[in-house]
Motif scaffolding. Structure first.
Motif, short mmCIF file in Angstrom:
data_model
loop_
_atom_site.label_atom_id
_atom_site.label_comp_id
_atom_site.label_asym_id
_atom_site.label_seq_id
_atom_site.Cartn_x
_atom_site.Cartn_y
_atom_site.Cartn_z
N ALA A 208 0.84 -1.20 0.00
CA ALA A 208 0.00 0.00 0.00
C ALA A 208 0.88 1.25 0.00
O ALA A 208 1.98 1.25 0.54
CB ALA A 208 -0.89 0.01 1.24
N GLN A 209 0.36 2.30 -0.62
CA GLN A 209 1.13 3.54 -0.65
C GLN A 209 1.08 4.19 0.72
O GLN A 209 0.00 4.32 1.31
CB GLN A 209 0.53 4.46 -1.72
CG GLN A 209 0.66 3.89 -3.12
CD GLN A 209 -0.16 4.67 -4.13
OE1 GLN A 209 -1.04 5.43 -3.76
NE2 GLN A 209 0.12 4.50 -5.40
N SER A 210 2.22 4.62 1.21
CA SER A 210 2.27 5.20 2.55
C SER A 210 3.42 6.19 2.66
O SER A 210 4.32 6.23 1.82
CB SER A 210 2.44 4.10 3.60
OG SER A 210 3.68 3.44 3.42
N VAL A 211 3.35 6.99 3.72
CA VAL A 211 4.40 7.94 4.05
C VAL A 211 4.70 7.78 5.53
O VAL A 211 3.76 7.81 6.34
CB VAL A 211 3.97 9.39 3.76
CG1 VAL A 211 5.08 10.36 4.13
CG2 VAL A 211 3.59 9.54 2.29
N THR A 212 5.96 7.63 5.87
CA THR A 212 6.35 7.41 7.26
C THR A 212 7.25 8.53 7.75
O THR A 212 8.29 8.81 7.15
CB THR A 212 7.09 6.07 7.40
OG1 THR A 212 6.26 5.01 6.94
CG2 THR A 212 7.45 5.81 8.86
N GLN A 213 6.82 9.16 8.80
CA GLN A 213 7.68 10.13 9.49
C GLN A 213 8.06 9.47 10.81
O GLN A 213 7.21 9.24 11.67
CB GLN A 213 6.94 11.45 9.71
CG GLN A 213 6.71 12.20 8.41
CD GLN A 213 6.07 13.55 8.63
OE1 GLN A 213 4.93 13.79 8.21
NE2 GLN A 213 6.78 14.46 9.27
N LEU A 214 9.32 9.14 10.92
CA LEU A 214 9.76 8.27 11.99
C LEU A 214 9.71 8.91 13.37
O LEU A 214 9.58 8.21 14.37
CB LEU A 214 11.19 7.79 11.69
CG LEU A 214 11.29 6.91 10.45
CD1 LEU A 214 12.73 6.70 10.05
CD2 LEU A 214 10.59 5.57 10.68
N ASP A 215 9.82 10.22 13.42
CA ASP A 215 9.86 10.91 14.71
C ASP A 215 8.60 11.75 14.90
O ASP A 215 8.32 12.61 14.07
CB ASP A 215 11.08 11.82 14.79
CG ASP A 215 12.37 11.07 14.51
OD1 ASP A 215 13.06 11.43 13.54
OD2 ASP A 215 12.64 10.12 15.25
N SER A 216 7.86 11.50 15.96
CA SER A 216 6.68 12.30 16.21
C SER A 216 7.04 13.65 16.84
O SER A 216 6.34 14.63 16.63
CB SER A 216 5.70 11.54 17.10
OG SER A 216 6.32 11.24 18.34
N GLN A 217 8.13 13.65 17.62
CA GLN A 217 8.57 14.90 18.25
C GLN A 217 10.09 15.00 18.17
O GLN A 217 10.79 14.00 18.39
CB GLN A 217 8.13 14.96 19.71
CG GLN A 217 6.62 14.95 19.90
CD GLN A 217 6.23 15.22 21.33
OE1 GLN A 217 6.78 16.10 21.97
NE2 GLN A 217 5.29 14.45 21.84
N VAL A 218 10.57 16.20 17.88
CA VAL A 218 12.01 16.46 17.85
C VAL A 218 12.28 17.73 18.64
O VAL A 218 11.95 18.83 18.18
CB VAL A 218 12.52 16.60 16.40
CG1 VAL A 218 13.98 17.02 16.39
CG2 VAL A 218 12.35 15.30 15.64
N TYR B 29 8.96 7.02 2.09
CA TYR B 29 7.73 6.69 1.39
C TYR B 29 7.88 5.31 0.78
O TYR B 29 8.98 4.79 0.61
CB TYR B 29 7.42 7.74 0.33
CG TYR B 29 8.50 7.89 -0.72
CD1 TYR B 29 9.59 8.74 -0.50
CD2 TYR B 29 8.44 7.20 -1.91
CE1 TYR B 29 10.59 8.86 -1.45
CE2 TYR B 29 9.44 7.32 -2.85
CZ TYR B 29 10.51 8.16 -2.62
OH TYR B 29 11.50 8.27 -3.55
N SER B 30 6.75 4.71 0.48
CA SER B 30 6.79 3.39 -0.14
C SER B 30 7.17 3.56 -1.60
O SER B 30 6.84 4.53 -2.24
CB SER B 30 5.43 2.69 -0.01
OG SER B 30 4.39 3.53 -0.45
N SER B 31 7.91 2.65 -2.11
CA SER B 31 8.52 2.79 -3.43
C SER B 31 7.48 2.91 -4.53
O SER B 31 6.41 2.33 -4.47
CB SER B 31 9.41 1.58 -3.70
OG SER B 31 10.04 1.72 -4.95
N SER B 32 7.78 3.72 -5.51
CA SER B 32 6.90 3.86 -6.65
C SER B 32 7.70 4.32 -7.85
O SER B 32 8.80 4.85 -7.71
CB SER B 32 5.80 4.87 -6.35
OG SER B 32 4.96 5.06 -7.46
N VAL B 33 7.16 4.16 -9.01
CA VAL B 33 7.87 4.56 -10.22
C VAL B 33 8.06 6.07 -10.26
O VAL B 33 9.14 6.57 -10.54
CB VAL B 33 7.11 4.10 -11.48
CG1 VAL B 33 7.78 4.63 -12.73
CG2 VAL B 33 7.03 2.58 -11.51
#
Lengths: 115, 114
Positions: free
Chosen positions: B1-11, B25-29
């Motif tokens: 599934a297409q997704s976007v991950t931000q690993l840190d919620s707080q910095v 992000y998940s790989s795409s062309v």
């Protein structure tokens, strides 16, 4: 208008009531998007209108949610029989037809609180 | 599934220190990549974007992001932050073409302390 206008800015409603949220996009923008922003959940896509095409409703969380866009301009998001989990900030954005290429212009949102 | 991950919620970071906010992000062309910023009690504003060409893009207030296709990342960096950079930052991706909606990450709250 100069920007995307949303009304009301805040709405408190009782559980079970229906609410309507309004979005007035930038003049000439053919694409309009609704997102929901919940605490810690980021932006959740709800629905997308592009010109006269059938809207992409794939993000609507339940059949209590619906939206329409009249005359290719103003849009109304309706939530029927509101539940407490519907509490969130509802964001509207608009863009030119190729807006996903250049980004959206967001409104300030409607903060919905269901009590 | 297409997704976007931000690993840190707080910095949390001190003023004038460097910062990196991560986005994968998940790989795409083909992808278009964006960073949005939301200052306290304000709406989302576009900070910068990658569409094509140079993989390093910059904003007017000193942020930059680099598109790394092999690592499917688009990390946001600033060499020296200010108190006024305190905000929530959202990474967003458009997969495959220019029509349709952006997919957003869950956001990273950057807190700059004096």
């Amino acid at each position: 208008g100069a920007g995307v206008s949303q009304s009301p800015s805040n709405k408190v409603t009782e559980k079970g009531k229906d609410v309507e949220l309004r979005c007035d996009p930038i003049s000439g923008h053919t694409a309009l998007y609704w997102y929901r922003q919940s605490l810690g959940q980021g932006l959740e896509f709800l629905i997308y209108f592009q010109g006269n095409s059938a809207p992409d409703k794939s993000g609507l969380p339940s059949d209590r949610f619906s939206a329409e866009r009249t005359g290719g301009s103003v849009s109304t998001l309706t939530i029927q029989r509101t539940q407490q989990e519907d509490s969130a900030v509802y964001l509207c954005a608009s863009s030119l037809a190729e807006g996903s290429r250049y980004g959206y212009t967001f409104g300030s949102g409607t903060r919905l609180t269901v009590v | 599934a297409q997704s976007v991950t931000q690993l840190d919620s707080q910095v949390p970071v001190f003023e004038e220190a460097p910062v990196e906010l991560r986005c994968n992000y998940s790989s795409s062309v083909s992808v278009y990549l964006f960073w949005y910023v939301q200052y306290p009690n304000q709406g989302l504003q576009l900070l910068l974007k990658y569409l094509s060409g140079s993989t390093l893009v910059e904003s007017i207030n000193g942020f930059e992001a680099e598109f790394n296709k092999s690592q499917t990342s688009f990390h946001l960096r600033k060499p020296s932050v200010h108190i006024s950079d305190t905000a929530e930052y959202f990474c967003a991706v458009k997969y495959g073409g220019s029509q349709g909606n952006l997919i957003f990450g869950k956001g990273t709250k950057l807190s700059v302390k004096p």
